[in-house]
Design a protein around this motif. Structure first.
Motif, PDB file in Angstrom:
ATOM      1  N   GLY A  36      39.092  44.865  38.212  1.00  0.00           N
ATOM      2  CA  GLY A  36      38.666  45.051  37.134  1.00  0.00           C
ATOM      3  C   GLY A  36      39.388  45.708  35.965  1.00  0.00           C
ATOM      4  N   VAL A  37      40.805  45.475  36.088  1.00  0.00           N
ATOM      5  CA  VAL A  37      41.938  46.301  35.357  1.00  0.00           C
ATOM      6  C   VAL A  37      41.919  45.715  33.922  1.00  0.00           C
ATOM      7  N   THR A  38      41.680  46.621  33.097  1.00  0.00           N
ATOM      8  CA  THR A  38      41.875  46.504  31.405  1.00  0.00           C
ATOM      9  C   THR A  38      42.809  47.306  31.124  1.00  0.00           C
ATOM     10  N   TYR A  39      43.660  47.035  29.996  1.00  0.00           N
ATOM     11  CA  TYR A  39      44.453  47.853  29.348  1.00  0.00           C
ATOM     12  C   TYR A  39      44.629  47.654  27.911  1.00  0.00           C
ATOM     13  N   ASP A  45      43.924  46.490  18.429  1.00  0.00           N
ATOM     14  CA  ASP A  45      42.532  45.838  17.928  1.00  0.00           C
ATOM     15  C   ASP A  45      41.886  45.198  19.318  1.00  0.00           C
ATOM     16  N   GLY A  46      42.605  44.804  20.309  1.00  0.00           N
ATOM     17  CA  GLY A  46      42.133  44.117  21.297  1.00  0.00           C
ATOM     18  C   GLY A  46      42.745  44.510  22.734  1.00  0.00           C
ATOM     19  N   ASP A  47      42.212  44.281  23.577  1.00  0.00           N
ATOM     20  CA  ASP A  47      42.948  44.480  24.711  1.00  0.00           C
ATOM     21  C   ASP A  47      44.359  43.622  25.422  1.00  0.00           C
ATOM     22  N   ALA A  48      45.381  44.218  25.743  1.00  0.00           N
ATOM     23  CA  ALA A  48      46.421  43.654  26.260  1.00  0.00           C
ATOM     24  C   ALA A  48      46.117  43.069  27.603  1.00  0.00           C
ATOM     25  N   LEU A  49      45.397  43.730  28.449  1.00  0.00           N
ATOM     26  CA  LEU A  49      44.907  43.057  29.489  1.00  0.00           C
ATOM     27  C   LEU A  49      43.322  42.958  29.907  1.00  0.00           C
ATOM     28  N   HIS A  50      42.620  42.221  30.228  1.00  0.00           N
ATOM     29  CA  HIS A  50      41.254  42.351  30.249  1.00  0.00           C
ATOM     30  C   HIS A  50      40.645  41.818  31.573  1.00  0.00           C
ATOM     31  N   GLY A  51      39.808  42.848  32.337  1.00  0.00           N
ATOM     32  CA  GLY A  51      39.212  42.454  33.548  1.00  0.00           C
ATOM     33  C   GLY A  51      39.922  41.543  34.712  1.00  0.00           C
ATOM     34  N   GLY A  69      53.205  37.951  24.613  1.00  0.00           N
ATOM     35  CA  GLY A  69      52.110  38.748  24.331  1.00  0.00           C
ATOM     36  C   GLY A  69      50.987  38.500  25.169  1.00  0.00           C
ATOM     37  N   SER A  70      51.115  37.636  26.321  1.00  0.00           N
ATOM     38  CA  SER A  70      49.781  37.379  27.025  1.00  0.00           C
ATOM     39  C   SER A  70      49.417  38.233  28.078  1.00  0.00           C
ATOM     40  N   GLY A 243      45.558  38.082  27.812  1.00  0.00           N
ATOM     41  CA  GLY A 243      45.380  39.227  28.549  1.00  0.00           C
ATOM     42  C   GLY A 243      44.375  38.782  29.880  1.00  0.00           C
ATOM     43  N   ARG A 244      44.121  37.370  29.878  1.00  0.00           N
ATOM     44  CA  ARG A 244      43.394  37.086  31.094  1.00  0.00           C
ATOM     45  C   ARG A 244      43.958  35.883  32.089  1.00  0.00           C
ATOM     46  N   ILE A 245      43.527  35.964  33.172  1.00  0.00           N
ATOM     47  CA  ILE A 245      44.100  34.889  34.218  1.00  0.00           C
ATOM     48  C   ILE A 245      43.270  33.821  33.822  1.00  0.00           C
TER      49      ILE A 245
END
Length: 270
Positions: A36-39, A45-51, A69-70, A243-245
């Motif tokens: 569940g790594v989010t950064y 404004d948004g997450d660079a990585l999410h869940g 930027g992904s 930020g998501r796989i």
């Protein structure tokens, strides 16, 4: 004055890494787990990585692809401990990295970036940087495995030749092979390759790619790359977007799906 400015930047930096009292890491097998790594970067404004949920086995090679930027470089920085997850956990060999002394963790990690960082000094000093007890035979073995020994022997003073500031007296391919030798001599269990061949011409890339293959063998490896030649041999390829796989699999599997990776393959990866 430029040196004074650089020192001032460091002195004014508010972020200090706190390692005192945390668990030392004498050895590493290289198993990485993200739960569940989010950064999110400050003021973003948004997450660079999410869940991000990810299990990486010891010795597995994972390629990270996606548009700029992904989140690829952010993921590498999280594994290095340069940034900590906003939420979620990263485990090394089953232990939360938040409880570990990251100075000792990094003794088992090597990084080969796109632009190798060489210092004003000799070839030997650059390869054995941070390892004052490194023996000549270890330096020789690392240079040989990095496809660098032949060109080093041809230098005016061999490995006692000074490389110039940022390695200015060497070609791009030569600098990158010294960076690989520097990584090899540490015998890391975890290896991070960040666009390690993207700045090279075709001839230099072939020599560096061969050296990288030796470096990656048996080590947990995370590869950020745009060139297909670096990606297609990975055990798994992860496609990141926003930020998501969004896709995961090997090269043939992902091309066959006709999804995002297939589009990248047909365009920038091709």
């Amino acid at each position: 004055m430029e040196s004074v400015r650089s020192i001032a930047e460091v002195m004014q930096e508010p972020d200090l890494e706190l390692n005192e009292g945390r668990q030392s890491v004498p050895s590493v097998s290289g198993r990485l787990t993200l739960r569940g790594v989010t950064y999110r970067y400050a003021d973003a404004d948004g997450d660079a990585l999410h869940g991000i949920d990810l299990d990486i086995a010891a010795g597995e090679t994972i390629a990270l692809v996606g548009s700029s930027g992904s989140g690829k470089s952010t993921l590498l920085n999280l594994v290095l401990g340069f940034v900590r997850p906003t939420s979620g956990r990263i485990l090394l060999d089953g232990v939360d990295m938040g409880s570990l002394d990251l100075r000792t963790v990094r003794q088992h990690i090597s990084v080969v970036p796109q632009e190798s960082v060489l210092f004003e000094g000799t070839v030997r000093e650059n390869v054995a940087y941070g390892l004052p007890a490194a023996r000549d035979r270890e330096v020789t073995a690392a240079l040989e495995a990095a496809n660098a020994l032949d060109f080093v022997r041809e230098l005016p003073e061999g490995w006692d030749t000074r490389v110039g500031q940022h390695g200015a007296r060497l070609s791009g391919g030569q600098r990158q092979r010294l960076a690989i030798a520097r990584a090899l001599i540490r015998d890391p269990r975890i290896l991070l390759l960040d666009e390690a061949t993207s700045a090279l011409d075709a001839e230099s890339e072939a020599s560096v790619r061969d050296a990288l293959a030796r470096l990656m063998r048996g080590r947990t490896t995370l590869v950020v790359a745009h060139r297909l030649s670096t990606v297609r041999q990975a055990d798994r390829i992860l496609v990141l977007e926003s930020g998501r796989i969004v896709e995961a699999g090997d090269h043939e599997e992902l091309v066959g799906r006709g999804g995002r990776y297939a589009a990248l393959h047909a365009g920038s990866l091709g």
